[in-house]
Design a protein around this motif. Structure first.
Motif, mmCIF file in Angstrom:
data_model
loop_
_atom_site.group_PDB
_atom_site.id
_atom_site.type_symbol
_atom_site.label_atom_id
_atom_site.label_comp_id
_atom_site.label_asym_id
_atom_site.label_seq_id
_atom_site.Cartn_x
_atom_site.Cartn_y
_atom_site.Cartn_z
ATOM 1 N N GLY A 1 -3.448 2.601 -6.179
ATOM 2 C CA GLY A 1 -2.933 2.895 -4.855
ATOM 3 C C GLY A 1 -1.883 1.935 -4.351
ATOM 4 N N CYS A 2 -1.375 1.064 -5.206
ATOM 5 C CA CYS A 2 -0.328 0.117 -4.814
ATOM 6 C C CYS A 2 1.039 0.671 -5.209
ATOM 7 C CB CYS A 2 -0.537 -1.247 -5.478
ATOM 8 S SG CYS A 2 -2.072 -2.056 -4.982
ATOM 9 N N CYS A 3 2.039 0.337 -4.410
ATOM 10 C CA CYS A 3 3.388 0.855 -4.655
ATOM 11 C C CYS A 3 4.430 -0.250 -4.509
ATOM 12 C CB CYS A 3 3.712 1.981 -3.675
ATOM 13 S SG CYS A 3 2.845 3.529 -4.034
ATOM 14 N N GLU A 4 5.649 0.074 -4.889
ATOM 15 C CA GLU A 4 6.775 -0.836 -4.741
ATOM 16 C C GLU A 4 7.987 -0.024 -4.320
ATOM 17 O OE1 GLU A 4 9.209 -4.238 -7.339
ATOM 18 O OE2 GLU A 4 7.526 -3.143 -8.218
ATOM 19 N N CYS A 5 8.756 -0.530 -3.379
ATOM 20 C CA CYS A 5 9.941 0.180 -2.914
ATOM 21 C C CYS A 5 11.121 -0.084 -3.844
ATOM 22 C CB CYS A 5 10.310 -0.261 -1.495
ATOM 23 S SG CYS A 5 9.099 0.247 -0.251
ATOM 24 N N PHE A 6 11.917 0.952 -4.097
ATOM 25 C CA PHE A 6 13.140 0.863 -4.879
ATOM 26 C C PHE A 6 14.286 1.425 -4.057
ATOM 27 C CE2 PHE A 6 10.671 -0.390 -8.323
ATOM 28 C CZ PHE A 6 11.422 -0.564 -9.481
ATOM 29 N N CYS A 7 15.478 0.934 -4.318
ATOM 30 C CA CYS A 7 16.665 1.453 -3.644
ATOM 31 C C CYS A 7 17.520 2.243 -4.632
ATOM 32 C CB CYS A 7 17.499 0.311 -3.057
ATOM 33 S SG CYS A 7 16.657 -0.611 -1.749
ATOM 34 N N SER A 8 18.241 3.218 -4.139
ATOM 35 C CA SER A 8 19.152 3.977 -4.989
ATOM 36 C C SER A 8 20.341 3.094 -5.371
ATOM 37 C CB SER A 8 19.624 5.237 -4.266
ATOM 38 O OG SER A 8 20.214 4.905 -3.033
ATOM 39 N N LYS A 9 21.169 3.594 -6.265
ATOM 40 C CA LYS A 9 22.314 2.819 -6.740
ATOM 41 C C LYS A 9 23.245 2.469 -5.588
ATOM 42 C CE LYS A 9 22.168 4.918 -11.322
ATOM 43 N NZ LYS A 9 22.846 5.788 -12.293
ATOM 44 N N ASN A 10 23.870 1.301 -5.712
ATOM 45 C CA ASN A 10 24.788 0.769 -4.697
ATOM 46 C C ASN A 10 24.078 0.322 -3.428
ATOM 47 O OD1 ASN A 10 27.226 1.179 -6.242
ATOM 48 N ND2 ASN A 10 27.000 3.366 -5.811
ATOM 49 N N TYR A 11 22.770 0.041 -3.564
ATOM 50 C CA TYR A 11 22.005 -0.525 -2.458
ATOM 51 C C TYR A 11 21.156 -1.681 -2.977
ATOM 52 C CZ TYR A 11 23.213 3.283 0.712
ATOM 53 O OH TYR A 11 23.881 4.152 1.515
ATOM 54 N N ALA B 1 0.853 -1.177 0.000
ATOM 55 C CA ALA B 1 0.000 0.000 0.000
ATOM 56 C C ALA B 1 0.894 1.233 0.000
ATOM 57 C CB ALA B 1 -0.900 -0.007 1.230
ATOM 58 N N CYS B 2 0.452 2.310 -0.641
ATOM 59 C CA CYS B 2 1.302 3.490 -0.779
ATOM 60 C C CYS B 2 1.497 4.238 0.539
ATOM 61 C CB CYS B 2 0.739 4.416 -1.852
ATOM 62 S SG CYS B 2 0.908 3.719 -3.513
ATOM 63 N N SER B 3 0.811 3.795 1.582
ATOM 64 C CA SER B 3 1.044 4.383 2.903
ATOM 65 C C SER B 3 2.256 3.766 3.589
ATOM 66 C CB SER B 3 -0.193 4.180 3.786
ATOM 67 O OG SER B 3 -0.488 2.794 3.901
ATOM 68 N N THR B 4 2.815 2.684 2.995
ATOM 69 C CA THR B 4 3.967 2.002 3.590
ATOM 70 C C THR B 4 5.235 2.835 3.429
ATOM 71 O OG1 THR B 4 2.977 -0.118 3.009
ATOM 72 C CG2 THR B 4 5.305 -0.131 3.576
ATOM 73 N N ASP B 5 6.061 2.868 4.456
ATOM 74 C CA ASP B 5 7.323 3.595 4.402
ATOM 75 C C ASP B 5 8.405 2.755 3.730
ATOM 76 O OD1 ASP B 5 6.283 5.802 5.705
ATOM 77 O OD2 ASP B 5 6.763 4.993 7.693
ATOM 78 N N LEU C 1 17.693 -4.024 -2.363
ATOM 79 C CA LEU C 1 16.398 -4.104 -1.692
ATOM 80 C C LEU C 1 16.290 -5.441 -0.976
ATOM 81 C CD1 LEU C 1 13.592 -2.813 -1.218
ATOM 82 C CD2 LEU C 1 12.794 -4.054 -3.252
ATOM 83 N N VAL C 2 16.089 -5.392 0.335
ATOM 84 C CA VAL C 2 15.951 -6.593 1.160
ATOM 85 C C VAL C 2 14.531 -6.604 1.718
ATOM 86 C CG1 VAL C 2 16.789 -7.846 3.170
ATOM 87 C CG2 VAL C 2 18.390 -6.574 1.732
ATOM 88 N N GLY C 3 13.828 -7.707 1.516
ATOM 89 C CA GLY C 3 12.432 -7.736 1.902
ATOM 90 C C GLY C 3 11.643 -6.813 0.999
ATOM 91 N N SER C 4 10.723 -6.074 1.557
ATOM 92 C CA SER C 4 9.886 -5.183 0.756
ATOM 93 C C SER C 4 10.282 -3.723 0.864
ATOM 94 C CB SER C 4 8.418 -5.335 1.184
ATOM 95 O OG SER C 4 7.980 -6.658 1.002
ATOM 96 N N THR C 5 10.974 -3.361 1.957
ATOM 97 C CA THR C 5 11.173 -1.934 2.223
ATOM 98 C C THR C 5 12.605 -1.522 2.560
ATOM 99 O OG1 THR C 5 10.658 -2.248 4.569
ATOM 100 C CG2 THR C 5 8.798 -1.752 3.092
ATOM 101 N N GLU C 6 13.490 -2.471 2.906
ATOM 102 C CA GLU C 6 14.810 -2.106 3.413
ATOM 103 C C GLU C 6 15.859 -2.038 2.306
ATOM 104 O OE1 GLU C 6 16.118 -4.552 6.621
ATOM 105 O OE2 GLU C 6 14.152 -4.556 7.605
ATOM 106 N N CYS C 7 16.787 -1.090 2.417
ATOM 107 C CA CYS C 7 17.892 -0.938 1.468
ATOM 108 C C CYS C 7 19.221 -1.145 2.191
ATOM 109 C CB CYS C 7 17.857 0.455 0.833
ATOM 110 S SG CYS C 7 16.400 0.740 -0.208
ATOM 111 N N HIS C 8 19.974 -2.176 1.747
ATOM 112 C CA HIS C 8 21.270 -2.474 2.359
ATOM 113 C C HIS C 8 22.387 -2.104 1.390
ATOM 114 C CE1 HIS C 8 19.448 -5.739 5.236
ATOM 115 N NE2 HIS C 8 18.984 -4.520 5.454
#
Length: 569
Positions: A127-137, A112-116, A139-146
């Motif tokens: 109203g659905c979204c997807e998390c993306f990470c910037s370069k050199n990171y 949901a687009c309310s997710t951080d 995506l772990v799980g749905s929301t975290e960037c390592h």
């Protein structure tokens, strides 16, 4: 009321209960503390709501001007529900709306687009979204960037030598916290270098519409002799490797290979395998060419034209040197071992390249950050479309049953139509263009973890051998009893791994890399912008000099959305 506001109202209520139970019954004091708690809760709620709506950005802003904070990027003019989304973004959602939205998105494996999100948030639909990470990171799980970084370089490989030089390669792996993070690191993951001198001139593959009179005459006489050659280096033997009569029976265990054909389609091996067979055809044809620097021409279907190229159009062709009409060896061929002796065509409409469809599709593919996106688009649109249009399946009373089963439309018999040579010379050209674009931008990353891991449905299942295909030997090129050509039977040139660089050691070059009027210079600039200057990789929308290329680039009115934008030549 937003979800965040609701949280702070709950905090206020809990504070109120605290006042009643644990604070003295001094009413003025209690009232002042309750008011103070209420004001603090409202302030936090206001800040939270403001933070939620600060994610939105104008869809027309180029990415390097955007702030590094989280955002929702919306594809311009590509969402049928854009008006609905605009109204939803202007109005705070109720708690029940948020719950319903989360349930709907979870069914589509989205958020949901309310997710951080740690970095970026991409709007999908409803109203659905997807998390993306910037370069050199990563995506772990749905929301975290390592954080991700490169390993050290491997040693240079053994030198593979031919008459057109030698080749060595080396690779490194992108990793995050000790595990592979393919495609997350900026920069080069692979390199190549020459390691042997060139002793023979390169063959030049020209645009078929730019052939000289001498070129046309030479190709006609050479192809006529090549098709009469009954040896293992002859046209008919090589054509049989693609489909009929199933020269690779060991592949029968794999999906879509039940008849034992050797070629691969919609698979990581698709472009590498077809690169090999065009080289095989070219080396066989060269034995009869007077001009040894003339390669198999390519049909640039990104150019606007009123008809298919003259060299493949009609059963008879005018020879400009002999100054007379002769049999056209590029029009069709005999198919040995079948009751239907010749390849068939039914070109329904004599016009190609309407509204720059091929130019837009090919550009969309070439500029993709993800190799699997490039492969999927170039396979489904540029490749399949040309095969399809040579026998468009519109019913015609005069056609015998199964008319289209013997020609370009069928895997078994398509290589017997010499159009296959011009078409796949063009397909190989896009493969070469992809390598040169990556090399010029210094972002080459041709490694097993990067290439094969991107393809969907990766599995060790025997019916889906994508995961371990990077070092697979491509048959029958690796089989010296079937392949007498020393250039393509040489050890290790017949793998997906080495194929990326093989035009360097197979002795051919392309006359140009333009896509119609879209110049190679502009293509390089657009590639560098989309892969270097943007803060994160997004293949959803590519910004180019042809305009924004999103998912819906099939915008001609004759296209049927249910037919994958197919239309006839």
């Amino acid at each position: 009321m937003s979800l965040s506001m609701l949280k702070y109202v709950v905090v206020f209520l809990l504070l109120s209960i605290y006042q009643y139970k644990f604070i003295s019954m001094d009413k003025p004091l209690k009232s002042r503390r309750m008011c103070l708690a209420f004001v603090i809760s409202l302030i936090f709620a206001f800040v939270s709501v403001r933070g939620e709506f600060s994610y939105q950005v104008s869809p027309g802003v180029r990415s390097e001007t955007r702030s590094p904070e989280s955002m929702i990027l919306q594809p311009p003019n590509e969402d049928d529900d854009q008006d609905w989304m605009d109204s939803m973004q202007k109005t705070p959602w109720s708690y029940l709306q948020v719950l319903r939205q989360e349930e709907r998105c979870s069914e589509k494996n989205l958020l949901a687009c309310s997710t951080d999100c740690d970095h970026y948030k991409i709007h999908r639909k409803h109203g659905c979204c997807e998390c993306f990470c910037s370069k050199n990171y990563l995506l772990v799980g749905s929301t975290e960037c390592h954080r991700a970084s490169w390993s050290i370089w491997s040693r240079w490989s053994e030198c593979i030598k031919t008459k057109w030089g030698g080749l060595q390669t080396r690779e490194r792996i992108c990793k995050s916290r000790g595990r592979e993070a393919a495609g997350s690191c900026a920069g080069r993951g692979s390199m190549s270098r020459t390691c042997s001198s060139v002793t023979e001139e390169f063959r030049i593959r020209k645009n078929v519409r730019h052939l000289t009179n001498e070129d046309t005459h030479d190709l006609i006489q050479a192809m006529t002799k090549f098709k009469k050659d009954k040896s293992k280096k002859g046209y008919m033997n090589i054509a049989s490797w693609h489909g009929w009569p199933g020269r690779c029976p060991w592949y029968k265990m794999y999906k879509d290979h039940e008849d034992g054909h050797c070629s691969w389609h919609h698979h990581p091996l698709f472009l590498p395998w077809h690169r090999m067979i065009i080289v095989q055809f070219e080396l066989g044809l060269q034995r009869y060419l007077k001009n040894k620097t003339l390669g198999i021409p390519f049909w640039d279907w990104t150019e606007k034209a009123l008809d298919i190229p003259y060299l493949i159009r009609l059963p008879e062709i005018y020879d400009p040197i002999l100054k007379k009409y002769v049999h056209n060896p590029f029009h069709g061929s005999f198919i040995p071992g079948t009751n239907h002796t010749y390849t068939r065509r039914r070109i329904w409409y004599p016009g190609v390249l309407m509204d720059n469809f091929f130019q837009r599709a090919t550009t969309r593919a070439l500029l993709s950050h993800d190799y699997s996106h490039f492969d999927r688009i170039i396979s489904s649109y540029s490749h399949d479309q040309i095969h399809n249009c040579f026998c468009y399946k519109a019913p015609r009373i005069t056609d015998p049953k199964n008319w289209c089963d013997y020609g370009m439309l069928a895997t078994a018999f398509s290589a017997f139509d010499p159009t296959f040579l011009l078409h796949h010379s063009a397909m190989d050209r896009t493969f070469a263009m992809r390598r040169h674009l990556e090399k010029n931008a210094r972002v080459s990353d041709w490694t097993s973890s990067r290439v094969t891991s991107q393809f969907l449905a990766v599995s060790v299942n025997i019916s889906n051998p994508k995961k371990h295909s990077f070092e697979w030997p491509l048959a029958p090129f690796c089989n010296k009893s079937m392949n007498p050509e020393t250039t393509t039977s040489k050890n290790k040139v017949w793998t997906l791994h080495r194929s990326y660089y093989n035009e360097q050691i197979f002795g051919y070059k392309y006359a140009d890399f333009n896509l119609g009027k879209y110049s190679w210079r502009d293509l390089n600039m657009d590639f560098k912008y989309n892969n270097l200057k943007r803060k994160f990789w997004m293949d959803e929308i590519l910004e180019t000099k042809l305009g924004n290329l999103g998912k819906n680039f099939c915008d001609h009115p004759v296209f049927d959305k249910s037919s994958s934008c197919y239309f006839s030549c």
